[in-house]
Design a protein around this motif. Structure first.
Motif, PDB file in Angstrom:
ATOM      1  N   GLN A   1       1.702   2.625   2.667  1.00  0.00           N
ATOM      2  CA  GLN A   1       1.248   3.342   3.856  1.00  0.00           C
ATOM      3  C   GLN A   1       2.049   2.919   5.088  1.00  0.00           C
ATOM      4  O   GLN A   1       2.422   1.759   5.226  1.00  0.00           O
TER       5      GLN A   1
ATOM      6  N   ASP B   1      -4.388   1.388  -3.013  1.00  0.00           N
ATOM      7  CA  ASP B   1      -4.870   2.272  -1.959  1.00  0.00           C
ATOM      8  C   ASP B   1      -5.571   1.463  -0.872  1.00  0.00           C
ATOM      9  O   ASP B   1      -5.393   1.716   0.312  1.00  0.00           O
ATOM     10  N   ASN B   2      -6.349   0.495  -1.297  1.00  0.00           N
ATOM     11  CA  ASN B   2      -7.098  -0.324  -0.347  1.00  0.00           C
ATOM     12  C   ASN B   2      -7.262  -1.727  -0.901  1.00  0.00           C
ATOM     13  O   ASN B   2      -8.093  -1.958  -1.779  1.00  0.00           O
TER      14      ASN B   2
ATOM     15  N   ARG C   1       1.071   0.602  -6.348  1.00  0.00           N
ATOM     16  CA  ARG C   1       0.533   0.032  -5.112  1.00  0.00           C
ATOM     17  C   ARG C   1      -0.993   0.143  -5.077  1.00  0.00           C
ATOM     18  O   ARG C   1      -1.610   0.825  -5.893  1.00  0.00           O
TER      19      ARG C   1
ATOM     20  N   THR D   1       0.809  -1.217   0.000  1.00  0.00           N
ATOM     21  CA  THR D   1       0.000   0.000   0.000  1.00  0.00           C
ATOM     22  C   THR D   1       0.843   1.269   0.000  1.00  0.00           C
ATOM     23  O   THR D   1       0.341   2.347  -0.348  1.00  0.00           O
TER      24      THR D   1
ATOM     25  N   ASP E   1      -8.757  -2.420  -6.850  1.00  0.00           N
ATOM     26  CA  ASP E   1      -7.396  -1.960  -6.604  1.00  0.00           C
ATOM     27  C   ASP E   1      -6.385  -3.036  -6.969  1.00  0.00           C
ATOM     28  O   ASP E   1      -5.346  -2.766  -7.562  1.00  0.00           O
TER      29      ASP E   1
END
Length: 535
Positions: free
Chosen positions: A149, A192-193, A190, A147, A199
């Motif tokens: 993140q 996002d979710n 990547r 992700t 995705d």
């Protein structure tokens, strides 16, 4: 009318029209439709249909030009799909899905969905098997990689992986990965979710290079070649996590032992470095280095030698160690660099005779029995005559390759390392079993019930004595077997010789093959040293 049949009816109702996405073909033949000039024309027609459908076209096979259901024989349908696959490839597209229905006896009609873009080849897709003690940050680390993140310190990115992965639908379902991301010319691609299927699909569509992560721990078993059987993929690299606040555990030792015993190039990620001081990180790194040296491997510290050196030196004997934190992002760019640039692992058996261990079996309407797996050595072409076995009585069956498929994509031939489905003439689907082997018709195989092996006990509550019966996992074979140690017992950590006897039936194995054995919490690895075909 069943929902599946509705797909066919909708395509017929939409019909062929100028600027439309639907095309009717009663039959496609190699001699006629792949001839000089005709191939280019039909490929251009297919490309037009794909563009008219905003990237997707529908081909209905077994239908006359006016929409009448004609139906064609199974062999004619198989040849038509072969030709359609070649046309799609010529038009920079691929067969995404295909459904068939029976009409008038043994006649068939089918609907093929053609999607824009070539199928990503195995050379552009590396698969990473992850391992590590529970709570050592394995899933959190992968969640941050796929992700981009940062974790919240509570394992938040791990939740992205608590979903059922996308499935391969072709008469069977299989978890391809529990995390996926990729790279294009601008860098990482990547999600996002990952909870949104779109995705995941967009990563596969946009990336020039794909990286799938397979969580090895928890699978039964989690050996490289058996995972390959579970997911239809060949594991290229191992990623072992060791938490900086905990350090190597007995589970770490076991997982490292299995990764290295299968000659899998491995990266060790020291996780959670944000929770401890630098001197603790250095201590854990030294402990990992000691474990690697005990296993006759050369550790390579990224902190001391740099990422470029680690990327160039990684092999079955050199193991990079990188300090990481999913919270601060430390080390994640290094792992991105590894996965973007590490090569697909080569298979040295490509030049040897064809061999494939059967992983899964299924049946496709109009095609018949299909055996899927990873080609272990050599090359295979449609029309090849093969042996399949051993059957429970030890004999082999003559079969013929009707067609070969990779990810819905019909191909004329495939070579070592490719994951394929092989449609077989001469055998019913229920007669094919996991652990059987496909070989050239000229081979002279000698299946065995008993063999000698060098084994290492990684974990066992007491001692292993004569008659101990774990399950042996070798290639796609999963079979109970009795162990008879040379000195009548083996203790945890011991390495020794044992006679191993399959409990129920013979299998085709060879010297040098590695295996894992498991029974409850007991784990061990071994190498076949000699065979006893007369036992």
């Amino acid at each position: 009318m069943s929902p599946d049949r509705a797909v066919l009816e909708r395509a017929i109702d939409e019909g062929e029209r100028e600027g439309g996405r639907v095309e009717f073909k009663e039959r496609l033949t190699k001699d006629l439709h792949l001839s000089e000039g005709r191939l280019e024309s039909l490929a251009a027609q297919l490309r037009h249909r794909v563009l008219s459908g905003d990237g997707t076209a529908t081909y209905v096979i077994g239908i006359t030009d006016d929409g009448g259901i004609a139906g064609i024989s199974p062999d004619a349908f198989s040849e038509s799909m072969d030709v359609l696959s070649i046309l799609a490839d010529e038009a920079d597209a691929h067969i995404e899905d295909a459904q068939t229905w029976g009409v008038d006896g043994d006649g068939l009609v089918g609907v093929a969905t053609i999607s824009e873009g070539s199928v990503m080849t195995d050379d552009e897709h590396i698969v990473v098997g992850t391992a590590g003690h529970v709570d050592h940050g394995k899933s959190t680390l992968v969640g941050s990689l796929v992700t981009g993140q940062r974790d919240d310190g509570q394992g938040g990115t791990r939740s992205y992986l608590d979903v059922k992965p996308h499935e391969i639908e072709r008469g069977l379902s299989a978890d391809l990965s529990y995390g996926v991301y990729g790279f294009d010319e601008d860098g990482p691609v990547r999600m996002d979710n990952p909870h949104r299927k779109g995705d995941r699909a967009s990563v596969v569509e946009e990336a020039d290079r794909l990286v799938s992560f397979v969580d090895t721990v928890g699978h039964e078993p989690w050996l490289r070649t058996t995972i390959r059987g579970l997911v239809g993929q060949k594991i290229d690299y191992g990623l072992l996590t060791v938490a900086a606040d905990d350090g190597p555990t007995q589970t770490t030792r076991e997982h490292l032992g299995i990764l290295l015993a299968t000659d899998l190039p491995t990266i060790v990620a020291i996780t959670k470095v944000d929770l401890v001081e630098d001197d603790r990180v250095a201590t854990v790194e030294r402990e990992v280095e000691r474990l690697l040296r005990e296993a006759d491997r050369t550790p390579l510290s990224v902190a001391r030698h740099g990422a470029e050196a680690a990327r160039e030196e990684i092999s079955e004997t050199v193991v990079p160690i990188v300090a990481t934190s999913a919270v601060t992002g430390q080390g994640l760019e290094t792992l991105d660099d590894f996965f973007e640039n590490l090569p697909k692992t080569e298979d040295p058996r490509r030049s040897e005779p064809f061999q494939m261990y059967v992983d899964r079996t299924y049946s496709v309407t109009g095609v018949g029995a299909v055996a899927s797996g990873t080609i272990r050595s050599g090359e295979l072409e449609a029309g090849d005559e093969l042996l399949l076995g051993p059957m429970p009585d030890g004999r082999f069956r003559d079969v013929e390759v009707r067609s070969i498929e990779m990810h819905y994509h019909r191909v004329d031939k495939a070579s070592a390392g490719r994951i394929v489905g092989i449609a077989l003439k001469g055998v019913d689907e229920e007669e094919i079993e996991r652990g059987m082997v496909l070989l050239p018709r000229t081979a002279d195989p000698s299946p065995v019930r008993e063999f000698e092996a060098e084994v290492m006990v990684l974990n066992h509550p007491t001692r292993i004595g004569s008659g101990y019966e774990p399950v042996v996992h070798l290639e796609t074979i999963s079979e109970a077997a009795a162990f008879y140690p040379e000195n009548e017992q083996l203790l945890p950590g011991d390495t020794g010789t044992a006679t191993v006897r399959f409990k129920f039936r013979p299998y085709l194995i060879e010297e040098g093959q590695r295996f894992v054995f498991r029974e409850g919490q007991s784990k061990g690895v071994g190498t076949v040293t000699s065979l006893d075909p007369d036992a």
